[in-house]
Design a protein around this motif. Structure first.
Motif, PDB file in Angstrom:
ATOM      1  N   ASN A  70      -7.228  -0.568   2.162  1.00 45.37           N
ATOM      2  CA  ASN A  70      -5.776  -0.406   2.099  1.00 45.37           C
ATOM      3  C   ASN A  70      -5.196  -0.923   0.781  1.00 45.37           C
ATOM      4  O   ASN A  70      -4.191  -1.611   0.752  1.00 45.37           O
ATOM      5  CB  ASN A  70      -5.107  -1.096   3.294  1.00 45.37           C
ATOM      6  N   VAL A  71      -5.843  -0.590  -0.336  1.00 45.49           N
ATOM      7  CA  VAL A  71      -5.348  -1.005  -1.643  1.00 45.49           C
ATOM      8  C   VAL A  71      -4.575   0.100  -2.347  1.00 45.49           C
ATOM      9  O   VAL A  71      -3.908  -0.136  -3.351  1.00 45.49           O
ATOM     10  CB  VAL A  71      -6.486  -1.509  -2.562  1.00 45.49           C
ATOM     11  N   VAL A  72      -4.680   1.314  -1.830  1.00 47.16           N
ATOM     12  CA  VAL A  72      -3.964   2.461  -2.359  1.00 47.16           C
ATOM     13  C   VAL A  72      -3.352   3.186  -1.165  1.00 47.16           C
ATOM     14  O   VAL A  72      -4.031   3.435  -0.172  1.00 47.16           O
ATOM     15  CB  VAL A  72      -4.922   3.405  -3.132  1.00 47.16           C
ATOM     16  N   LYS A  73      -2.070   3.486  -1.251  1.00 46.56           N
ATOM     17  CA  LYS A  73      -1.419   4.258  -0.193  1.00 46.56           C
ATOM     18  C   LYS A  73      -1.740   5.731  -0.418  1.00 46.56           C
ATOM     19  O   LYS A  73      -1.698   6.212  -1.544  1.00 46.56           O
ATOM     20  CB  LYS A  73       0.093   4.045  -0.212  1.00 46.56           C
ATOM     21  N   ILE A  74      -2.048   6.434   0.635  1.00 44.12           N
ATOM     22  CA  ILE A  74      -2.436   7.835   0.522  1.00 44.12           C
ATOM     23  C   ILE A  74      -1.401   8.690   1.241  1.00 44.12           C
ATOM     24  O   ILE A  74      -1.106   8.463   2.417  1.00 44.12           O
ATOM     25  CB  ILE A  74      -3.840   8.058   1.100  1.00 44.12           C
ATOM     26  N   VAL A  75      -0.844   9.648   0.504  1.00 44.26           N
ATOM     27  CA  VAL A  75       0.135  10.572   1.076  1.00 44.26           C
ATOM     28  C   VAL A  75      -0.291  11.995   0.757  1.00 44.26           C
ATOM     29  O   VAL A  75      -0.951  12.249  -0.242  1.00 44.26           O
ATOM     30  CB  VAL A  75       1.562  10.293   0.555  1.00 44.26           C
ATOM     31  N   ASN A  76       0.086  12.911   1.638  1.00 43.07           N
ATOM     32  CA  ASN A  76      -0.336  14.304   1.501  1.00 43.07           C
ATOM     33  C   ASN A  76       0.809  15.281   1.249  1.00 43.07           C
ATOM     34  O   ASN A  76       0.569  16.473   1.111  1.00 43.07           O
ATOM     35  CB  ASN A  76      -1.084  14.743   2.765  1.00 43.07           C
ATOM     36  N   ASN A  77       2.049  14.784   1.215  1.00 51.24           N
ATOM     37  CA  ASN A  77       3.179  15.683   0.995  1.00 51.24           C
ATOM     38  C   ASN A  77       4.320  14.932   0.329  1.00 51.24           C
ATOM     39  O   ASN A  77       4.328  13.706   0.284  1.00 51.24           O
ATOM     40  CB  ASN A  77       3.629  16.326   2.311  1.00 51.24           C
ATOM     41  N   ASP A  78       5.287  15.677  -0.184  1.00 53.22           N
ATOM     42  CA  ASP A  78       6.365  15.053  -0.943  1.00 53.22           C
ATOM     43  C   ASP A  78       7.303  14.212  -0.079  1.00 53.22           C
ATOM     44  O   ASP A  78       7.878  13.236  -0.556  1.00 53.22           O
ATOM     45  CB  ASP A  78       7.135  16.085  -1.761  1.00 53.22           C
ATOM     46  N   ILE A  79       7.429  14.517   1.195  1.00 47.57           N
ATOM     47  CA  ILE A  79       8.277  13.711   2.080  1.00 47.57           C
ATOM     48  C   ILE A  79       7.676  12.318   2.244  1.00 47.57           C
ATOM     49  O   ILE A  79       8.370  11.306   2.096  1.00 47.57           O
ATOM     50  CB  ILE A  79       8.468  14.400   3.449  1.00 47.57           C
ATOM     51  N   ASP A  80       6.369  12.260   2.528  1.00 44.54           N
ATOM     52  CA  ASP A  80       5.707  10.960   2.656  1.00 44.54           C
ATOM     53  C   ASP A  80       5.658  10.231   1.316  1.00 44.54           C
ATOM     54  O   ASP A  80       5.723   9.003   1.264  1.00 44.54           O
ATOM     55  CB  ASP A  80       4.291  11.132   3.211  1.00 44.54           C
ATOM     56  N   LEU A  81       5.556  10.988   0.225  1.00 43.96           N
ATOM     57  CA  LEU A  81       5.556  10.372  -1.104  1.00 43.96           C
ATOM     58  C   LEU A  81       6.877   9.649  -1.342  1.00 43.96           C
ATOM     59  O   LEU A  81       6.888   8.502  -1.781  1.00 43.96           O
ATOM     60  CB  LEU A  81       5.310  11.420  -2.185  1.00 43.96           C
ATOM     61  N   ARG A  82       7.970  10.297  -1.040  1.00 43.67           N
ATOM     62  CA  ARG A  82       9.292   9.664  -1.219  1.00 43.67           C
ATOM     63  C   ARG A  82       9.369   8.353  -0.422  1.00 43.67           C
ATOM     64  O   ARG A  82       9.831   7.328  -0.927  1.00 43.67           O
ATOM     65  CB  ARG A  82      10.400  10.599  -0.773  1.00 43.67           C
TER      66      ARG A  82
END
Length: 122
Positions: A70-82
């Motif tokens: 859990n040292v890097v957050k992983i997101v798959n879309n722009d909503i989660d990125l925001r």
């Protein structure tokens, strides 16, 4: 790059905030790193910078060390990125997982430690 430029503009910043120089120059100027899977993820962890793996291409064949620790957050879309950008910029960066990650990957002399390092760099 076009998607990143669009997101940067949506947050009210100009494209001048996107750096195209050496990775160390980028890291020295950054409060947050957003990257697809690359060595920038590992380098940002080494530099103690909150980091997001923006996995917009749904790449699946990368080592899960970042997730495991859990040292890097992983997101798959722009909503989660925001959401994650807001979260990481508004909270203090936690180094506990980072230290364990670095110790287990780099300071562990088990037989597959060098393979883990190579997995992260390739």
């Amino acid at each position: 790059i076009l998607k990143i430029k669009k997101i940067v503009k949506e947050y009210g910043y100009s494209e001048k905030h996107i750096c195209f120089g050496q990775i160390t120059d980028v890291l020295n100027k950054s409060n947050l790193i957003i990257s697809e899977y690359s060595t920038a993820l590992l380098e940002s962890v080494l530099f103690k910078i909150p980091t997001i793996l923006f996995n917009i291409n749904k790449f699946k064949n990368y080592p899960n060390y970042f997730e495991d620790y859990n040292v890097v957050k992983i997101v798959n879309n722009d909503i989660d990125l925001r959401k994650e950008v807001i979260n990481l910029l508004s909270n203090e960066y936690n180094n506990e997982n980072r230290d364990k990650f670095l110790n287990d990957i780099f300071n562990n002399f088990e037989s597959n430690a060098s393979q883990k390092i190579m997995d992260l760099l390739v």
